[in-house]
Design an enzyme around this catalytic site. Structure first.
Site, PDB file in Angstrom:
ATOM      1  N   ASP A  67       0.848  -1.198   0.000  1.00  0.00           N
ATOM      2  CA  ASP A  67       0.000   0.000   0.000  1.00  0.00           C
ATOM      3  C   ASP A  67       0.885   1.251   0.000  1.00  0.00           C
ATOM      4  O   ASP A  67       1.582   1.523   0.985  1.00  0.00           O
ATOM      5  CB  ASP A  67      -0.893  -0.042   1.250  1.00  0.00           C
ATOM      6  CG  ASP A  67      -1.733   1.219   1.407  1.00  0.00           C
ATOM      7  OD1 ASP A  67      -1.906   1.951   0.422  1.00  0.00           O
ATOM      8  OD2 ASP A  67      -2.215   1.453   2.538  1.00  0.00           O
ATOM      9  N   ASN A  69      -0.214   4.486  -0.482  1.00  0.00           N
ATOM     10  CA  ASN A  69      -0.815   5.757  -0.072  1.00  0.00           C
ATOM     11  C   ASN A  69      -1.585   5.665   1.241  1.00  0.00           C
ATOM     12  O   ASN A  69      -2.461   6.478   1.516  1.00  0.00           O
ATOM     13  CB  ASN A  69      -1.712   6.310  -1.190  1.00  0.00           C
ATOM     14  CG  ASN A  69      -2.897   5.399  -1.459  1.00  0.00           C
ATOM     15  OD1 ASN A  69      -2.903   4.254  -1.016  1.00  0.00           O
ATOM     16  ND2 ASN A  69      -3.894   5.896  -2.161  1.00  0.00           N
ATOM     17  N   ASP A  71      -3.914   3.848   2.682  1.00  0.00           N
ATOM     18  CA  ASP A  71      -5.364   3.723   2.884  1.00  0.00           C
ATOM     19  C   ASP A  71      -5.751   2.301   3.275  1.00  0.00           C
ATOM     20  O   ASP A  71      -6.931   1.955   3.284  1.00  0.00           O
ATOM     21  CB  ASP A  71      -6.151   4.193   1.655  1.00  0.00           C
ATOM     22  CG  ASP A  71      -5.839   3.351   0.428  1.00  0.00           C
ATOM     23  OD1 ASP A  71      -4.988   2.440   0.525  1.00  0.00           O
ATOM     24  OD2 ASP A  71      -6.429   3.604  -0.635  1.00  0.00           O
ATOM     25  N   ASP A 246     -10.291 -15.605 -16.590  1.00  0.00           N
ATOM     26  CA  ASP A 246     -11.106 -15.976 -15.437  1.00  0.00           C
ATOM     27  C   ASP A 246     -12.255 -16.908 -15.859  1.00  0.00           C
ATOM     28  O   ASP A 246     -12.915 -16.664 -16.874  1.00  0.00           O
ATOM     29  CB  ASP A 246     -11.695 -14.683 -14.837  1.00  0.00           C
ATOM     30  CG  ASP A 246     -12.459 -14.919 -13.561  1.00  0.00           C
ATOM     31  OD1 ASP A 246     -11.842 -15.363 -12.593  1.00  0.00           O
ATOM     32  OD2 ASP A 246     -13.684 -14.665 -13.536  1.00  0.00           O
ATOM     33  N   GLU A 306      -7.832 -20.236 -16.106  1.00  0.00           N
ATOM     34  CA  GLU A 306      -8.319 -20.734 -14.820  1.00  0.00           C
ATOM     35  C   GLU A 306      -9.154 -21.969 -15.139  1.00  0.00           C
ATOM     36  O   GLU A 306     -10.371 -21.918 -15.275  1.00  0.00           O
ATOM     37  CB  GLU A 306      -9.179 -19.692 -14.099  1.00  0.00           C
ATOM     38  CG  GLU A 306      -9.451 -20.096 -12.662  1.00  0.00           C
ATOM     39  CD  GLU A 306     -10.729 -19.527 -12.076  1.00  0.00           C
ATOM     40  OE1 GLU A 306     -11.541 -18.899 -12.785  1.00  0.00           O
ATOM     41  OE2 GLU A 306     -10.941 -19.733 -10.869  1.00  0.00           O
TER      42      GLU A 306
HETATM   43  C1  NOJ Z   1     -12.382 -16.889 -10.279  1.00  0.00           C
HETATM   44  C2  NOJ Z   1     -11.639 -15.851  -9.464  1.00  0.00           C
HETATM   45  O1  NOJ Z   1     -10.325 -16.318  -9.185  1.00  0.00           O
HETATM   46  C3  NOJ Z   1     -12.466 -15.635  -8.207  1.00  0.00           C
HETATM   47  O2  NOJ Z   1     -11.769 -14.898  -7.243  1.00  0.00           O
HETATM   48  C4  NOJ Z   1     -13.762 -14.973  -8.626  1.00  0.00           C
HETATM   49  O3  NOJ Z   1     -14.597 -14.844  -7.498  1.00  0.00           O
HETATM   50  C5  NOJ Z   1     -14.507 -15.804  -9.693  1.00  0.00           C
HETATM   51  N1  NOJ Z   1     -13.646 -16.329 -10.710  1.00  0.00           N
HETATM   52  C6  NOJ Z   1     -15.560 -14.984 -10.388  1.00  0.00           C
HETATM   53  O4  NOJ Z   1     -14.972 -14.027 -11.255  1.00  0.00           O
HETATM   54 CA    CA Z   2      -3.561   2.158  -1.289  1.00  0.00          CA
END
Ligand code: NOJ
Ligand code: CA
Length: 583
Positions: A67, A69, A71, A246, A306
């Protein structure tokens, strides 16, 4: 384990004649798989390998990395500040999980704009600075491509839901219900409840495989495909070297909306169990992957999948029949081996080696950390080194997860009220969500483990006092220094970069051993996965090696510091021996 359904081209002048021939053959072959407009820029080295086959990949969960900044949330400038660390560790490519504008319902996996950076992570200018600094460090950047769904706050969805005749209506999956309060079919969201949400604006239901705030795109609509492919080109033109795709297996649904078969029992959300026969892994997805690959090849980019698969045959399909889909489908079958078992890992390694270029993963932001999955609670540090000695020395590409290299543990929430990940609130206590594996990177012993000067978005476990980058760098016996030694060896050894994998002593129930061999260079890897000392011997004559000793390259134990006799290598419990076979 929690599972969710879910060389650089050498200067061509330096190549030998046969290599030149191979190079042009490959270019012609690759070119012939592509559309006339798409010109492949794919580069091969003298061995026919591409850059991503030699690279070590490292996943960064940006909220939790560094991080800048104050936050309490990590950001892009935080990543830029840690590039020296990553380079020294031996990382060649970073995959940054989604940092695009998002309401953060699913912590970035609900994208509201694919071509910008969320202000909480910085700006596009910050991204450009990260990209240019990363290039100076020879580190490539991989972005996350959330293909299946957008956020319900994406302009496309806002248009789509506005009226039944909106031009973007068909960009998502809208259907009539079966009656009042009755969704179109029995499909369930993998995050709990029905996969359909009724939208009063137009009186129809929309489909969401994940949260209701993540409506699924309709990949049967060519305009969706074009808009999404354009997103990838937009990032390639900004220097991105590839994408992690994804939830690829959820892209298509049966247009006939057949009900899924229900099987006995209930899942962690109390919903009936079912087989996602009609809404996952439909064959149409392979056409999309082939066309997306053509776009990637124009930029010498890599596509990482994935890919949750039930077996090796299913994993094989993601490479494509003509190696024209994903270059790097992740082998989750390897990560799913749920105990430290030499026979189990041996079987998985043989399986993936037979079908394509392996991509090994131990954990990520959705999977309980490897440190606790394989650890026995007493020897976790030694076991973490065994796991590193395994997946960083195999033929294939390793994909690390931030924090793994320092032995970070899971820090699961203790009370439902503390849970940030919505599935953990819904499924509590059976499903505690994924907060535990997403806690801040442990940099030093300062407050908040040096991750932030503010209270971090997730709590840091007390293990940060011993397991942190600064302390481990000073301790030559640490997990981090072990990772560094193995990664340095992986980068300098031709046997590791180019060599074949030869399984040894295949009936040994405790010790996993193999050779990595390239031309006359051979390296022996021996991993004692058991809690007792082991004695192993090797007869390498069947593979044409007559040498009787190995020169030690890396070891996690105290024995065999300089060399080892192949007739008898003593191994301490949970230990690693790596040695070069004497010529
Ligand atoms: C796989 C991602 O790694 C996960 O974190 C996410 O919740 C689901 N796909 C939906 O995008
Ligand atoms: Ca930050």
């Amino acid at each position: 384990m929690r599972t969710m359904q879910p060389a650089d081209l050498k200067d061509r002048n330096t190549l030998s004649r046969s290599s030149k021939l191979m190079y042009w053959l490959a270019v012609i072959l690759l070119g012939s798989c592509m559309s006339p407009k798409a010109k492949s820029q794919v580069k091969l080295d003298a061995e026919g390998h591409q850059w991503w086959q030699h690279a070590v990949f490292y996943e960064i969960y940006p909220r939790s990395f560094a991080d800048s900044n104050s936050d309490g949330i990590g950001d892009l400038n935080g990543i830029t500040a840690k590039l020296d660390y990553l380079k020294n560790l031996g990382v060649d490519a970073i995959w940054i999980t989604p940092c695009f504008p998002s309401p953060q319902v699913d912590f970035g996996y609900d994208v509201a704009d694919y071509e910008n950076i969320d202000p909480m992570y910085g700006t596009l200018a910050d991204f450009e600075r990260l990209a240019s600094e990363a290039k100076k460090h020879n580190i490539r950047i991989i972005m996350d491509f959330v293909m299946n769904h957008t956020s319900d706050q994406h302009a496309w969805f806002k248009e789509s839901r506005s009226s039944r005749d909106n031009p973007k209506r068909d960009w998502y999956i809208w259907r009539d219900g079966k009656g009042p309060n009755k969704p179109p079919n029995n499909w369930l969201s993998t995050f709990g409840g029905s996969a359909w949400k009724f939208d009063p604006i137009t009186g129809q239901w929309y489909y969401h495989f994940f949260y209701p705030e993540q409506p699924d795109l309709n990949w049967r609509n060519p305009d969706v495909e074009k808009a999404m492919f354009d997103v990838t080109s937009w990032w390639y033109q900004r220097g991105v070297a590839g994408f992690r795709l994804d939830a690829v297996d959820t892209l298509f649904e049966d247009p006939g909306l057949h009900d899924n078969p229900v099987v006995p029992g209930k899942n962690q959300y109390g919903d009936p169990r079912m087989q996602n026969l009609y809404n996952t892994k439909l064959p149409e997805l392979h056409g999309v992957l082939q066309r997306l690959r053509q776009v990637a090849d124009k930029y010498d980019a890599v596509l990482i999948g994935e890919t949750w698969t039930k077996d090796i045959d299913e994993l094989k399909q993601y490479y494509g029949e003509h190696s024209n889909e994903l270059q790097m489908p992740m082998d989750f079958l390897f990560a799913r081996v749920d105990k430290l078992s030499a026979p189990e890992f041996r079987k998985q390694i043989a399986g993936v080696n037979a079908v394509g270029w392996p991509v090994y993963v131990l954990s990520n932001h959705d999977i309980v950390r490897a440190y606790v999955r394989y650890g026995d609670g007493v020897h976790n540090d030694a076991i973490a080194k065994v796991m590193a000695g395994l997946y960083l020395t195999l033929r294939g590409t390793p994909l690390m997860y931030d924090g793994e290299e320092i032995g970070m543990t899971n820090n699961d929430p203790k009370r439902r009220g503390d849970v940030k990940d919505p599935i953990g609130r819904l499924g509590w206590p059976k499903e505690k969500g994924r907060d535990g594996e997403r806690t801040p990177m442990q940099w030093n012993t300062d407050a908040n483990a040096g991750f932030s000067q503010a209270k971090p978005w997730l709590p840091v476990p007390s293990s940060y006092k011993t397991h942190n980058v600064e302390s481990e760098l000073k301790n030559s016996d640490s997990i981090l220094n072990f990772y560094k030694r193995v990664l340095a060896l992986r980068h300098r050894s031709l046997a590791f970069r180019e060599g074949e994998y030869i399984a040894l002593n295949e009936t040994d129930p405790n010790v996993l051993s193999y050779l990595r061999r390239y031309k006359d260079e051979a390296v022996l890897v021996v991993l004692n996965m058991s809690s007792s000392p082991q004695q192993v011997s090797f007869n390498l004559q069947p593979v044409g090696i007559t040498a009787s000793s190995a020169k030690t390259l890396v070891t996690s134990g105290k024995a065999n510091r300089d060399s080892a006799s192949l007739k008898s290598i003593s191994l301490e419990p949970f230990s690693v021996y790596i040695g070069e076979i004497e010529k």
